[in-house]
Write a protein that holds these residues in place. Structure first.
Motif, mmCIF file in Angstrom:
data_model
loop_
_atom_site.group_PDB
_atom_site.id
_atom_site.type_symbol
_atom_site.label_atom_id
_atom_site.label_comp_id
_atom_site.label_asym_id
_atom_site.label_seq_id
_atom_site.Cartn_x
_atom_site.Cartn_y
_atom_site.Cartn_z
ATOM 1 N N MET A 120 0.846 -1.192 0.000
ATOM 2 C CA MET A 120 0.000 0.000 0.000
ATOM 3 C C MET A 120 0.882 1.242 0.000
ATOM 4 N N THR A 121 0.512 2.201 -0.806
ATOM 5 C CA THR A 121 1.240 3.461 -0.813
ATOM 6 C C THR A 121 0.735 4.328 0.331
ATOM 7 N N GLU A 122 1.399 5.423 0.533
ATOM 8 C CA GLU A 122 1.018 6.346 1.595
ATOM 9 C C GLU A 122 0.575 7.669 0.989
ATOM 10 N N ILE A 123 0.114 8.558 1.821
ATOM 11 C CA ILE A 123 -0.202 9.913 1.401
ATOM 12 C C ILE A 123 1.117 10.656 1.218
ATOM 13 N N ALA A 124 1.241 11.391 0.114
ATOM 14 C CA ALA A 124 2.412 12.244 -0.093
ATOM 15 C C ALA A 124 2.090 13.615 0.485
ATOM 16 N N TYR A 125 2.950 14.095 1.373
ATOM 17 C CA TYR A 125 2.776 15.421 1.966
ATOM 18 C C TYR A 125 3.797 16.358 1.344
ATOM 19 N N VAL A 126 3.330 17.496 0.833
ATOM 20 C CA VAL A 126 4.228 18.457 0.206
ATOM 21 C C VAL A 126 3.869 19.869 0.659
ATOM 22 N N ARG A 127 4.834 20.765 0.551
ATOM 23 C CA ARG A 127 4.548 22.181 0.736
ATOM 24 C C ARG A 127 4.111 22.716 -0.604
ATOM 25 N N GLY A 128 3.067 23.502 -0.602
ATOM 26 C CA GLY A 128 2.625 24.062 -1.868
ATOM 27 C C GLY A 128 1.150 24.396 -1.865
ATOM 28 N N ASP A 129 0.661 24.624 -3.066
ATOM 29 C CA ASP A 129 -0.692 25.091 -3.290
ATOM 30 C C ASP A 129 -1.510 23.967 -3.929
ATOM 31 N N ALA A 130 -2.533 23.508 -3.253
ATOM 32 C CA ALA A 130 -3.363 22.413 -3.768
ATOM 33 C C ALA A 130 -4.111 22.807 -5.034
ATOM 34 N N THR A 131 -4.224 24.100 -5.329
ATOM 35 C CA THR A 131 -4.881 24.502 -6.574
ATOM 36 C C THR A 131 -3.927 24.416 -7.763
ATOM 37 N N ALA A 132 -2.690 24.037 -7.510
ATOM 38 C CA ALA A 132 -1.705 23.813 -8.576
ATOM 39 C C ALA A 132 -1.135 22.411 -8.386
ATOM 40 N N PRO A 133 -1.961 21.380 -8.597
ATOM 41 C CA PRO A 133 -1.536 20.006 -8.316
ATOM 42 C C PRO A 133 -0.326 19.575 -9.136
ATOM 43 N N GLN A 134 0.615 18.946 -8.437
ATOM 44 C CA GLN A 134 1.878 18.523 -9.038
ATOM 45 C C GLN A 134 1.821 17.041 -9.380
ATOM 46 N N ALA A 135 1.305 16.743 -10.561
ATOM 47 C CA ALA A 135 1.229 15.346 -11.002
ATOM 48 C C ALA A 135 0.900 15.329 -12.487
ATOM 49 N N ARG A 136 1.163 14.196 -13.090
ATOM 50 C CA ARG A 136 0.779 13.997 -14.492
ATOM 51 C C ARG A 136 -0.594 13.353 -14.530
ATOM 52 N N GLY A 137 -1.238 13.468 -15.666
ATOM 53 C CA GLY A 137 -2.524 12.809 -15.853
ATOM 54 C C GLY A 137 -3.672 13.582 -15.235
ATOM 55 N N VAL A 138 -4.778 12.884 -15.062
ATOM 56 C CA VAL A 138 -5.992 13.496 -14.521
ATOM 57 C C VAL A 138 -5.824 13.705 -13.016
ATOM 58 N N LYS A 139 -6.239 14.886 -12.566
ATOM 59 C CA LYS A 139 -6.112 15.253 -11.158
ATOM 60 C C LYS A 139 -7.456 15.759 -10.643
ATOM 61 N N ILE A 140 -7.771 15.405 -9.399
ATOM 62 C CA ILE A 140 -8.958 15.933 -8.731
ATOM 63 C C ILE A 140 -8.482 16.704 -7.505
ATOM 64 N N VAL A 141 -8.854 17.980 -7.430
ATOM 65 C CA VAL A 141 -8.564 18.809 -6.263
ATOM 66 C C VAL A 141 -9.794 18.733 -5.366
ATOM 67 N N ALA A 142 -9.621 18.171 -4.173
ATOM 68 C CA ALA A 142 -10.747 17.955 -3.261
ATOM 69 C C ALA A 142 -10.688 18.915 -2.087
ATOM 70 N N HIS A 143 -11.862 19.334 -1.643
ATOM 71 C CA HIS A 143 -11.952 20.194 -0.459
ATOM 72 C C HIS A 143 -13.314 19.997 0.182
ATOM 73 N N VAL A 144 -13.457 20.469 1.414
ATOM 74 C CA VAL A 144 -14.702 20.315 2.162
ATOM 75 C C VAL A 144 -15.493 21.619 2.139
ATOM 76 N N CYS A 145 -16.799 21.472 1.909
ATOM 77 C CA CYS A 145 -17.741 22.599 1.888
ATOM 78 C C CYS A 145 -18.754 22.419 3.025
ATOM 79 N N ASN A 146 -19.488 23.495 3.290
ATOM 80 C CA ASN A 146 -20.548 23.419 4.304
ATOM 81 C C ASN A 146 -21.894 23.109 3.656
ATOM 82 N N ASP A 147 -22.861 22.792 4.492
ATOM 83 C CA ASP A 147 -24.188 22.431 3.993
ATOM 84 C C ASP A 147 -25.153 23.610 3.939
ATOM 85 N N LEU A 148 -24.629 24.830 4.119
ATOM 86 C CA LEU A 148 -25.461 26.032 4.048
ATOM 87 C C LEU A 148 -25.390 26.701 2.677
ATOM 88 N N GLY A 149 -24.489 26.203 1.832
ATOM 89 C CA GLY A 149 -24.304 26.834 0.527
ATOM 90 C C GLY A 149 -23.359 28.008 0.577
#
Length: 160
Positions: free
Chosen positions: A1-30
């Protein structure tokens, strides 16, 4: 099993090749206006517009705790709006808005979509900013839902 890679940087500029999904948590109030969503909106207007529409039309869709919405923002980049926060923190709040069970459910939906797209997942420490959660509780959910399914995950610590 691989692990989570932890990096310093900006998640809105994902550092990887191929398809990327930037995930974040939102509230239920809109609500969309503080925290990581500001960086998302500076980079791409589509996730905010889609989230607000999703909330506005919630009587006829799956919007709610544990739901996930996927918005394509570039040919190989998607944003996942994960509803994992009940309300928002206010000056009079006594508890935290994070809902771990909702994050867990939304991560399950994220995993299915990541597998379908052949995507890697990129995120800040979701649920641990304005939602008030603990990474010690969120990290095992990310490991179980994503990493154990073979999905590459990178967590970005901004400005650390």
């Amino acid at each position: 099993m691989t692990e989570i890679a932890y990096v310093r940087g900006d998640a809105t500029a994902p550092q990887a090749r191929g398809v990327k999904i930037v995930a974040h948590v939102c509230n239920d109030l809109g609500g969309w206006g503080k925290g990581f969503v500001l960086a998302l909106s500076r980079r791409w207007p589509e996730p905010e517009a889609a989230f607000r529409r999703w909330h506005r039309e919630r009587a006829g869709n799956d919007f709610g705790l544990g739901a996930a919405q996927f918005v394509q923002v570039e040919p190989y980049v998607w944003v996942a709006n994960l509803v994992g926060q009940r309300g928002t923190r206010t000056a009079r709040s006594t508890g935290v808005p994070v809902r771990y069970e909702a994050i867990d459910a939304a991560l399950g939906r994220l995993a299915d979509t990541a597998v379908e797209l052949g995507a890697s997942v990129h995120m800040p420490r979701i649920g641990c900013g304005l939602a008030g959660g603990s990474w010690a509780k969120v990290e095992p959910l990310v490991l179980r839902r994503l990493v154990e399914r073979g999905i590459p995950v990178t967590v970005y610590d901004f400005g650390v």
